[in-house]
Design a protein around this motif. Structure first.
Motif, PDB file in Angstrom:
ATOM      1  N   LYS A   9      -1.632   5.062   4.556  1.00  0.00           N
ATOM      2  CA  LYS A   9      -0.524   4.808   5.471  1.00  0.00           C
ATOM      3  C   LYS A   9       0.038   6.109   6.069  1.00  0.00           C
ATOM      4  CE  LYS A   9       0.941   0.383   3.384  1.00  0.00           C
ATOM      5  NZ  LYS A   9       2.061  -0.315   2.677  1.00  0.00           N
ATOM      6  N   TYR A  49      -0.191  -7.707   9.474  1.00  0.00           N
ATOM      7  CA  TYR A  49       0.936  -8.092   8.622  1.00  0.00           C
ATOM      8  C   TYR A  49       1.478  -9.487   8.974  1.00  0.00           C
ATOM      9  CZ  TYR A  49       1.292  -3.609   6.158  1.00  0.00           C
ATOM     10  OH  TYR A  49       1.064  -2.518   5.355  1.00  0.00           O
ATOM     11  N   HIS A  52       3.583 -11.692   6.711  1.00  0.00           N
ATOM     12  CA  HIS A  52       4.956 -11.309   6.362  1.00  0.00           C
ATOM     13  C   HIS A  52       5.969 -11.602   7.472  1.00  0.00           C
ATOM     14  CE1 HIS A  52       3.589  -9.515   2.667  1.00  0.00           C
ATOM     15  NE2 HIS A  52       2.743  -8.732   3.298  1.00  0.00           N
ATOM     16  N   PHE A  57      11.950  -7.557   5.694  1.00  0.00           N
ATOM     17  CA  PHE A  57      11.396  -6.202   5.827  1.00  0.00           C
ATOM     18  C   PHE A  57      10.297  -6.102   6.882  1.00  0.00           C
ATOM     19  CE2 PHE A  57       9.212  -8.428   2.351  1.00  0.00           C
ATOM     20  CZ  PHE A  57       7.880  -8.308   2.735  1.00  0.00           C
ATOM     21  N   LEU A  61       8.443  -2.776   8.405  1.00  0.00           N
ATOM     22  CA  LEU A  61       7.065  -2.597   7.937  1.00  0.00           C
ATOM     23  C   LEU A  61       6.128  -2.306   9.109  1.00  0.00           C
ATOM     24  CD1 LEU A  61       5.026  -2.857   5.583  1.00  0.00           C
ATOM     25  CD2 LEU A  61       4.992  -5.335   6.004  1.00  0.00           C
ATOM     26  N   ARG A  85      -6.544  -2.570  -6.205  1.00  0.00           N
ATOM     27  CA  ARG A  85      -5.099  -2.772  -6.363  1.00  0.00           C
ATOM     28  C   ARG A  85      -4.582  -2.088  -7.620  1.00  0.00           C
ATOM     29  NH1 ARG A  85      -2.319  -5.636  -2.597  1.00  0.00           N
ATOM     30  NH2 ARG A  85      -0.591  -5.812  -4.040  1.00  0.00           N
ATOM     31  N   THR A  91       3.534  -2.582  -5.889  1.00  0.00           N
ATOM     32  CA  THR A  91       4.075  -2.464  -4.524  1.00  0.00           C
ATOM     33  C   THR A  91       5.301  -1.557  -4.484  1.00  0.00           C
ATOM     34  OG1 THR A  91       3.311  -4.721  -4.115  1.00  0.00           O
ATOM     35  CG2 THR A  91       4.928  -3.831  -2.575  1.00  0.00           C
ATOM     36  N   ARG A  92       6.197  -1.749  -5.445  1.00  0.00           N
ATOM     37  CA  ARG A  92       7.423  -0.942  -5.529  1.00  0.00           C
ATOM     38  C   ARG A  92       7.058   0.332  -6.301  1.00  0.00           C
ATOM     39  NH1 ARG A  92      12.503  -2.575  -4.600  1.00  0.00           N
ATOM     40  NH2 ARG A  92      11.840  -4.751  -4.442  1.00  0.00           N
ATOM     41  N   ARG A 102       0.495   5.008  -6.143  1.00  0.00           N
ATOM     42  CA  ARG A 102       1.929   4.830  -5.881  1.00  0.00           C
ATOM     43  C   ARG A 102       2.781   5.410  -7.012  1.00  0.00           C
ATOM     44  NH1 ARG A 102       1.182  -1.379  -3.658  1.00  0.00           N
ATOM     45  NH2 ARG A 102       0.932  -0.893  -1.448  1.00  0.00           N
ATOM     46  N   ILE A 109       9.565   1.542  -1.928  1.00  0.00           N
ATOM     47  CA  ILE A 109       8.681   0.452  -1.513  1.00  0.00           C
ATOM     48  C   ILE A 109       8.261   0.591  -0.049  1.00  0.00           C
ATOM     49  CG2 ILE A 109      10.513  -1.174  -0.845  1.00  0.00           C
ATOM     50  CD1 ILE A 109       8.803  -3.377  -2.270  1.00  0.00           C
ATOM     51  N   ASN A 112       5.066   3.466   0.561  1.00  0.00           N
ATOM     52  CA  ASN A 112       4.206   3.294  -0.615  1.00  0.00           C
ATOM     53  C   ASN A 112       2.744   3.680  -0.385  1.00  0.00           C
ATOM     54  OD1 ASN A 112       3.417   1.038   0.776  1.00  0.00           O
ATOM     55  ND2 ASN A 112       4.069  -0.446  -0.784  1.00  0.00           N
ATOM     56  N   GLY A 116      -3.949  -2.231   0.285  1.00  0.00           N
ATOM     57  CA  GLY A 116      -5.229  -2.783  -0.164  1.00  0.00           C
ATOM     58  C   GLY A 116      -5.159  -4.295  -0.101  1.00  0.00           C
TER      59      GLY A 116
HETATM   60  P1  DAT Z   1       1.301  -4.797  -1.144  1.00  0.00           P
HETATM   61  O1  DAT Z   1       1.332  -3.696  -0.107  1.00  0.00           O
HETATM   62  O2  DAT Z   1       1.396  -4.254  -2.528  1.00  0.00           O
HETATM   63  O3  DAT Z   1       0.132  -5.749  -0.979  1.00  0.00           O
HETATM   64  P2  DAT Z   1       2.937  -6.933  -0.020  1.00  0.00           P
HETATM   65  O4  DAT Z   1       1.697  -7.436   0.627  1.00  0.00           O
HETATM   66  O5  DAT Z   1       3.749  -7.890  -0.817  1.00  0.00           O
HETATM   67  O6  DAT Z   1       2.640  -5.654  -0.942  1.00  0.00           O
HETATM   68  O7  DAT Z   1       3.892  -6.335   1.099  1.00  0.00           O
HETATM   69  C1  DAT Z   1       3.374  -5.542   2.143  1.00  0.00           C
HETATM   70  C2  DAT Z   1       4.245  -4.333   2.325  1.00  0.00           C
HETATM   71  O8  DAT Z   1       5.558  -4.750   2.729  1.00  0.00           O
HETATM   72  C3  DAT Z   1       4.468  -3.519   1.057  1.00  0.00           C
HETATM   73  O9  DAT Z   1       3.437  -2.555   0.869  1.00  0.00           O
HETATM   74  C4  DAT Z   1       5.782  -2.892   1.304  1.00  0.00           C
HETATM   75  C5  DAT Z   1       6.537  -3.928   2.129  1.00  0.00           C
HETATM   76  N1  DAT Z   1       7.402  -4.757   1.284  1.00  0.00           N
HETATM   77  C6  DAT Z   1       7.012  -5.782   0.488  1.00  0.00           C
HETATM   78  N2  DAT Z   1       8.060  -6.343  -0.144  1.00  0.00           N
HETATM   79  C7  DAT Z   1       9.144  -5.648   0.285  1.00  0.00           C
HETATM   80  C8  DAT Z   1      10.542  -5.719  -0.001  1.00  0.00           C
HETATM   81  N3  DAT Z   1      11.041  -6.624  -0.847  1.00  0.00           N
HETATM   82  N4  DAT Z   1      11.355  -4.827   0.619  1.00  0.00           N
HETATM   83  C9  DAT Z   1      10.874  -3.920   1.489  1.00  0.00           C
HETATM   84  N5  DAT Z   1       9.580  -3.784   1.797  1.00  0.00           N
HETATM   85  C10 DAT Z   1       8.720  -4.636   1.204  1.00  0.00           C
END
Ligand code: DAT
Ligand code: MG
Length: 149
Positions: A9, A49, A52, A57, A61, A85, A91-92, A102, A109, A112, A116
């Motif tokens: 990233k 994305y 999401h 977020f 993002l 992974r 993730t956090r 990470r 978060i 990060n 993947g």
């Molecule tokens: P990952 O990247 O571990 O697969 P994810 O797919 O749940 O995690 O989310 C995608 C990205 O979105 C993640 O890398 C960071 C952001 N994100 C996820 N949950 C979040 C939250 N609660 N607050 C802020 N950013 C968040």
């Protein structure tokens, strides 16, 4: 053989961690079948994305992932999704285990460092968002038999 899409990233690129991050996946035994250095369009970021959309977020993002260049990689290997992974960590970042990308390099978060794919199905889908089939290299390593059973 599973496929996963890895993204180094923008924060990781800015911090000079491209080599460090690629090294960890390479060392794990995953085989690189595609790689490029790009700055994502908003359109591609929104597609990537899409799952999401509507989350609080989401906007941040997308803005983060298009804020600077990234390295995108398609990796292949047995159990590639889970292995990658685990190499990334939670993730956090503050919850991520030491020894993970990470957990070793991140605090937040929203910074990060790495993406993947999270399932076999999404691995195939996400690789196809970023690579055409002719950008992927089908190859074998002499060492493959010592890594893949
Ligand atoms: P990952 O990247 O571990 O697969 P994810 O797919 O749940 O995690 O989310 C995608 C990205 O979105 C993640 O890398 C960071 C952001 N994100 C996820 N949950 C979040 C939250 N609660 N607050 C802020 N950013 C968040
Ligand atoms: Mg995810």
């Amino acid at each position: 053989m599973e496929r996963t899409l890895i993204i180094v990233k923008p924060d990781a690129v800015q911090r000079g961690l491209i080599g460090e991050i690629i090294h960890r996946f390479e060392r794990r035994g995953l085989r690189i079948i595609g790689m490029k250095f790009i700055q994502m369009s908003r359109e591609l970021a929104e597609k990537h994305y899409g799952v999401h959309v509507g989350k609080p977020f989401y906007e941040g993002l997308v803005n983060y992932i298009i804020s600077g260049p990234v390295v995108v990689m398609a990796l292949e290997g047995t159990n590639a999704i889970t292995a990658a992974r685990n190499t990334m960590g939670a993730t956090r970042c503050s919850d991520a285990a030491a020894g993970t990308i990470r957990g070793d390099f991140g605090l937040e978060i929203g910074r990060n460092l790495v993406h993947g794919s999270d399932s076999v199905e999404n691995g195939v889908k996400e690789v196809s968002f970023f690579f055409s089939e002719d950008e992927l290299v089908a190859w074998g390593r002499d060492v493959d038999g010592w890594i893949f059973e």
